[in-house]
Design a protein around this motif. Structure first.
Motif, PDB file in Angstrom:
ATOM      1  N   GLU B  32       0.812  -1.213   0.000  1.00 11.47           N
ATOM      2  CA  GLU B  32       0.000   0.000   0.000  1.00 11.47           C
ATOM      3  C   GLU B  32       0.849   1.268   0.000  1.00 11.47           C
ATOM      4  OE1 GLU B  32      -4.098  -0.325   2.427  1.00 11.47           O
ATOM      5  OE2 GLU B  32      -2.282  -0.445   3.624  1.00 11.47           O
ATOM      6  N   ILE B  33       0.164   2.378  -0.326  1.00 18.06           N
ATOM      7  CA  ILE B  33       0.687   3.683   0.082  1.00 18.06           C
ATOM      8  C   ILE B  33      -0.300   4.213   1.109  1.00 18.06           C
ATOM      9  CG2 ILE B  33       1.243   6.042  -0.582  1.00 18.06           C
ATOM     10  CD1 ILE B  33       1.907   5.143  -3.328  1.00 18.06           C
ATOM     11  N   ARG B 154      17.127  -1.122   0.611  1.00 14.82           N
ATOM     12  CA  ARG B 154      16.144  -2.119   0.148  1.00 14.82           C
ATOM     13  C   ARG B 154      15.020  -2.294   1.156  1.00 14.82           C
ATOM     14  NH1 ARG B 154      19.564  -7.047  -1.651  1.00 14.82           N
ATOM     15  NH2 ARG B 154      20.773  -6.162  -3.350  1.00 14.82           N
ATOM     16  N   PRO B 155      14.286  -1.221   1.443  1.00 13.54           N
ATOM     17  CA  PRO B 155      13.272  -1.306   2.500  1.00 13.54           C
ATOM     18  C   PRO B 155      12.045  -2.117   2.088  1.00 13.54           C
ATOM     19  CG  PRO B 155      13.163   0.817   1.409  1.00 13.54           C
ATOM     20  CD  PRO B 155      14.322   0.101   0.791  1.00 13.54           C
ATOM     21  N   LYS B 156      11.452  -2.772   3.085  1.00  9.94           N
ATOM     22  CA  LYS B 156      10.120  -3.345   2.874  1.00  9.94           C
ATOM     23  C   LYS B 156       9.094  -2.239   3.036  1.00  9.94           C
ATOM     24  CE  LYS B 156      11.348  -7.800   4.808  1.00  9.94           C
ATOM     25  NZ  LYS B 156      11.523  -8.346   6.158  1.00  9.94           N
ATOM     26  N   LEU B 157       9.403  -1.353   3.998  1.00 12.60           N
ATOM     27  CA  LEU B 157       8.524  -0.205   4.216  1.00 12.60           C
ATOM     28  C   LEU B 157       9.365   1.065   4.176  1.00 12.60           C
ATOM     29  CD1 LEU B 157       5.815   1.095   5.021  1.00 12.60           C
ATOM     30  CD2 LEU B 157       6.407   0.667   7.401  1.00 12.60           C
ATOM     31  N   LEU B 158       8.969   1.979   3.298  1.00 10.66           N
ATOM     32  CA  LEU B 158       9.668   3.251   3.178  1.00 10.66           C
ATOM     33  C   LEU B 158       8.802   4.318   3.830  1.00 10.66           C
ATOM     34  CD1 LEU B 158      12.047   4.795   1.814  1.00 10.66           C
ATOM     35  CD2 LEU B 158      10.565   5.103  -0.154  1.00 10.66           C
ATOM     36  N   MET B 159       9.371   5.010   4.820  1.00  6.08           N
ATOM     37  CA  MET B 159       8.604   6.057   5.489  1.00  6.08           C
ATOM     38  C   MET B 159       9.158   7.408   5.075  1.00  6.08           C
ATOM     39  SD  MET B 159       8.037   4.550   9.247  1.00  6.08           S
ATOM     40  CE  MET B 159       9.711   4.677   9.786  1.00  6.08           C
ATOM     41  N   MET B 160       8.240   8.303   4.690  1.00  4.43           N
ATOM     42  CA  MET B 160       8.708   9.616   4.243  1.00  4.43           C
ATOM     43  C   MET B 160       8.059  10.695   5.070  1.00  4.43           C
ATOM     44  SD  MET B 160       8.812   9.437   0.199  1.00  4.43           S
ATOM     45  CE  MET B 160       8.894   7.879  -0.628  1.00  4.43           C
ATOM     46  N   ASP B 161       8.911  11.584   5.581  1.00  4.15           N
ATOM     47  CA  ASP B 161       8.423  12.682   6.395  1.00  4.15           C
ATOM     48  C   ASP B 161       8.432  13.956   5.558  1.00  4.15           C
ATOM     49  OD1 ASP B 161       7.620  14.247   8.429  1.00  4.15           O
ATOM     50  OD2 ASP B 161       9.144  13.591   9.866  1.00  4.15           O
ATOM     51  N   GLU B 162       7.269  14.360   5.135  1.00  2.00           N
ATOM     52  CA  GLU B 162       7.079  15.609   4.380  1.00  2.00           C
ATOM     53  C   GLU B 162       8.034  15.766   3.213  1.00  2.00           C
ATOM     54  OE1 GLU B 162       5.469  18.798   5.818  1.00  2.00           O
ATOM     55  OE2 GLU B 162       4.820  17.993   7.738  1.00  2.00           O
ATOM     56  N   ILE B 179       7.322   8.406  -6.148  1.00  2.00           N
ATOM     57  CA  ILE B 179       6.833   7.632  -4.998  1.00  2.00           C
ATOM     58  C   ILE B 179       5.888   6.542  -5.495  1.00  2.00           C
ATOM     59  CG2 ILE B 179       5.390   7.735  -2.930  1.00  2.00           C
ATOM     60  CD1 ILE B 179       6.511  10.524  -2.415  1.00  2.00           C
ATOM     61  N   ARG B 180       5.033   6.906  -6.425  1.00  2.00           N
ATOM     62  CA  ARG B 180       4.099   5.923  -6.960  1.00  2.00           C
ATOM     63  C   ARG B 180       4.856   4.810  -7.706  1.00  2.00           C
ATOM     64  NH1 ARG B 180      -0.744   8.780  -9.643  1.00  2.00           N
ATOM     65  NH2 ARG B 180      -2.006   8.611  -7.765  1.00  2.00           N
ATOM     66  N   ARG B 181       5.864   5.202  -8.470  1.00  2.00           N
ATOM     67  CA  ARG B 181       6.644   4.184  -9.202  1.00  2.00           C
ATOM     68  C   ARG B 181       7.358   3.237  -8.240  1.00  2.00           C
ATOM     69  NH1 ARG B 181      10.640   6.978 -13.055  1.00  2.00           N
ATOM     70  NH2 ARG B 181      11.592   4.905 -13.088  1.00  2.00           N
ATOM     71  N   ILE B 182       7.892   3.814  -7.174  1.00  2.00           N
ATOM     72  CA  ILE B 182       8.584   2.985  -6.184  1.00  2.00           C
ATOM     73  C   ILE B 182       7.600   1.994  -5.581  1.00  2.00           C
ATOM     74  CG2 ILE B 182       9.642   3.054  -3.883  1.00  2.00           C
ATOM     75  CD1 ILE B 182      10.834   5.798  -4.730  1.00  2.00           C
ATOM     76  N   ASN B 183       6.388   2.478  -5.310  1.00  2.16           N
ATOM     77  CA  ASN B 183       5.355   1.620  -4.742  1.00  2.16           C
ATOM     78  C   ASN B 183       4.966   0.511  -5.728  1.00  2.16           C
ATOM     79  OD1 ASN B 183       1.980   1.474  -4.501  1.00  2.16           O
ATOM     80  ND2 ASN B 183       3.199   1.035  -2.679  1.00  2.16           N
ATOM     81  N   THR B 187       7.494  -1.660  -3.132  1.00  2.00           N
ATOM     82  CA  THR B 187       7.824  -1.149  -1.806  1.00  2.00           C
ATOM     83  C   THR B 187       6.593  -0.501  -1.178  1.00  2.00           C
ATOM     84  OG1 THR B 187      10.046  -0.692  -2.612  1.00  2.00           O
ATOM     85  CG2 THR B 187       9.429   0.297  -0.509  1.00  2.00           C
ATOM     86  N   THR B 188       6.306  -0.885   0.047  1.00  2.00           N
ATOM     87  CA  THR B 188       5.197  -0.263   0.774  1.00  2.00           C
ATOM     88  C   THR B 188       5.646   1.113   1.254  1.00  2.00           C
ATOM     89  OG1 THR B 188       4.704  -2.484   1.522  1.00  2.00           O
ATOM     90  CG2 THR B 188       3.506  -0.696   2.591  1.00  2.00           C
ATOM     91  N   VAL B 189       4.733   2.088   1.218  1.00  2.00           N
ATOM     92  CA  VAL B 189       5.119   3.451   1.566  1.00  2.00           C
ATOM     93  C   VAL B 189       4.196   3.992   2.647  1.00  2.00           C
ATOM     94  CG1 VAL B 189       5.397   5.804   0.713  1.00  2.00           C
ATOM     95  CG2 VAL B 189       5.994   3.880  -0.767  1.00  2.00           C
TER      96      VAL B 189
END
Lengths: 398, 241
Positions: B32-33, B154-162, B179-183, B187-189
């Motif tokens: 998901e995103i 190589r994250p399973k979950l990528l967290m982005m702060d602003e 971000i959408r392409r990465i997802n 990769t979950t975002v």
């Protein structure tokens, strides 16, 4: 593959430098009537020896302050530990009685030098091997003792930041100095008196049967040891650990968020830096031919900090260049300011004992105010690139 | 979609006596995103910093990939595959672009070249600048570098702060596209944003955080059409407040 190709010119450069030092040192043996500067008693060699020792300490301090961003002022304390470790381990048992006469002898009679001379014999080639081995091991142990104590002090102190870390490490160094001068420890540290009688740089000069010097190595030895140690530090800085150090320096929070363990890497940098400061301290003891706690004051730390700042925080080659300039100025080139000078019959005003320090201070202020990046900033001398430039230029000419 | 990657239960975060996060529940499913929107001081960044281990929670549990990671060190959390793009980019200014990327992969040593190529695939502009120091990049490029650096782990979950903070609208759009392409590449975002409009458009699901509590949740579309959300966060078309 890439790494080895890149560092190859550096190895060549160091080898050439070391050869040049040997040549320079022995010049007077081949060519008679050389100017005084090249005679073995010349201040040139004092400067070279001291600068070789100091450059190792400066680079070790730069590893901590410039590459890891830990503002520590404990360098003199770790040098003291190294110097005493080396001295105590290397004074031959026969001399201990005499060195420690105020305290009725040393607490332990062990001497690395004696031990190896027992194995290899004390004269000729055997004696030489014994001394080299004993020196090497004592130097490594000097580093280990400094590293061990830095580990202990690092556990509480490395949680502090910037100024607080500086204050704590400075205090630690001063406490160490006081402890080593404590009379009650006299049987180990010889109290406030100096420990003498261990092998120094001049013991590495090769003499023939009648006691004449055949080959001088007393400047080459500190160069060799310093160069090897600095090389190790450079390899560390260029490794992935070095990259982690630099990331901590640039942004602690981001480094932590990337999974770089702050405490582990700070500790690693602190212990390694102190290890080499300890080796540097042992070399310093060899240079001055004694070990005495009162030499390792905070002034020494400031001197080294100054060298690091002048050379450029975050540049190894800058630190080395700055060391040689600084030591040459303070020990040689600016010496004339300390005595009365005459131009013809005119006495130059102001020149008297201590004036050198005034001029020195002004020079330093100018550097800090107008050249705050230091000589090199955070760049390095690139021997490979330099060679390329030279060869290109000569191609163009031909 | 039913696979829960990150589960937060009753999380509370305190700074001294002040409660920044007052008991939130949040789920992120694999693939998901998910976005967390809210005003300044709503507790978004605190939540994220707690998940990544930079701040220790006062109460509650964080379960990632079936394992309780509450109160663990950032090093351990990163090694489990949870990477963060910190607020304000926080790239390493004196390291080159390549060195910055390599730090992102600090906990593993294998196959860096391949991953660097992968990052350059997303951000061709970084490739042109690979030997430049991070501090000399423009704001947008620095944000790209920050995202690329996190991808290197190589994250399973990528967290982005602003990620949109302080960037021109065009650059923001570009970043969100990536971000959408990465997802889409698997990769979950988990995205934290003040720019609610952009965030809700890109997100599968969203949570609205207010004063340290979750006020609303739903799909991105639902929240975009919700009257209260529109009034509070999407008042102007630009969406930022």
């Amino acid at each position: 593959m890439k790494q080895s190709r890149k560092s190859f010119p550096v190895f060549i450069g160091i080898a050439i430098l070391l050869l040049l030092v040997i040549l320079l040192e022995n010049l007077s043996a081949f060519i008679p009537n050389l100017p005084q500067v090249f005679q073995p008693t010349s201040p040139l060699f004092t400067v070279l020896k001291k600068a070789a020792v100091y450059s190792l300490v400066a680079v070790s301090m730069n590893l901590l302050n410039g590459f890891t961003g830990l503002f520590s002022l404990g360098q003199a304390g770790f040098m003291l530990l190294g110097a005493y470790t080396y001295a105590i381990l290397m004074v031959p048992a026969v001399q201990k009685e005499q060195v420690y006469y105020l305290f009725g002898g040393c607490a332990f009679d062990f001497s690395l030098l004696d031990m190896f001379e027992g194995i290899f014999g004390s004269g000729g080639a055997g004696g030489a091997i014994a001394m080299i081995l004993a020196c090497l091991i004592a130097l490594i142990l000097a580093g280990c003792v400094a590293g061990f104590f830095s580990y202990l002090i690092g556990i509480p102190v490395l949680r502090l930041k910037s100024d607080y870390l500086a204050i704590a490490t400075l205090g630690f160094a001063e406490i160490l100095r006081a402890i080593f001068q404590w009379q009650k420890l006299g049987k180990v540290t010889n109290g406030a008196n100096m420990i003498k009688g261990f092998p120094t740089f001049s013991n590495f000069n090769i003499t023939n049967g009648s006691g004449e010097t055949v080959l001088r190595l007393s400047t080459f030895v500190p160069f060799l040891i310093s160069a090897l140690c600095i090389l190790v530090i450079v390899l560390l800085i260029n490794s992935s650990y070095g990259r982690a150090f630099k990331s901590i320096r640039d942004d602690e929070i981001a480094a932590e968020a990337m999974g770089v363990s702050l405490f582990k890497h700070k500790m690693m940098s602190f212990v390694i830096s102190s290890f080499f400061a300890g080796v540097g301290g042992a070399l310093f003891a060899m240079y001055v031919a004694n070990a005495q706690a009162k030499a390792f004051t905070s002034v020494m730390t400031y001197e080294i900090l100054l060298i690091v700042v002048i050379g450029g925080i975050g540049s190894v080659s800058g630190s080395v260049i700055a060391t040689f300039l600084y030591v040459a100025c303070s020990e040689w080139w600016l010496r004339f300011l300390d005595s009365e000078q005459y131009l013809g019959s005119f006495q130059v005003p102001l020149l008297r004992n201590g004036f050198r320090m005034v001029v020195f201070s002004i020079v330093i202020m100018v550097i800090v105010l107008f050249f705050s990046q230091g000589i090199m900033g955070n760049r390095e001398i690139n021997i490979g690139g330099l060679l390329k430039k030279i060869s290109k230029r000569s191609e163009r000419r031909s | 979609m039913s696979d829960t990657l990150l589960q937060i239960k009753e999380l509370k975060v305190k700074y001294g006596g002040i409660e920044a996060v007052r008991g939130i529940d949040l789920d992120v499913h694999a693939g998901e995103i998910v976005t967390l929107i809210g005003a300044n001081g709503a507790g978004k960044s605190s939540t994220l910093r707690t998940i990544s281990g930079l701040v220790k929670p006062a109460e509650g549990n964080i379960i990632f990939d079936g394992e309780d990671i509450t109160g663990k060190d950032p090093t351990q959390i990163v090694s489990k595959g949870l990477m963060m793009v910190p607020e304000g980019r926080r790239i390493f200014p004196n390291l080159t672009v390549i060195e910055n990327l390599k730090i992102g992969a600090y906990l593993r040593k294998d196959d860096l070249e391949k991953d660097i190529e992968m990052v350059y695939g997303y951000f061709p502009r970084l490739k042109e600048r690979s030997w430049q120091e991070g501090g000399t990049l423009s704001g947008g490029e620095q944000q790209m570098l920050a995202v690329g650096r996190a991808l290197m782990g190589r994250p399973k979950l990528l967290m982005m702060d602003e990620p949109s903070l302080g960037l021109a609208p065009i650059v923001v759009q570009e970043i969100f596209k990536i971000i959408r392409r990465i997802n889409e590449a698997g990769t979950t975002v988990l995205l934290i944003e003040q720019n609610a409009n952009m965030a809700l458009h890109v997100a599968d699901r969203a949570y609205v955080l207010e004063n340290g509590k979750i006020r609303m949740e739903g799909t991105g579309k639902e929240l975009l059409e919700d009257e209260k959300v529109r009034a509070a966060y999407l008042g102007s078309t630009s969406g930022s407040n």
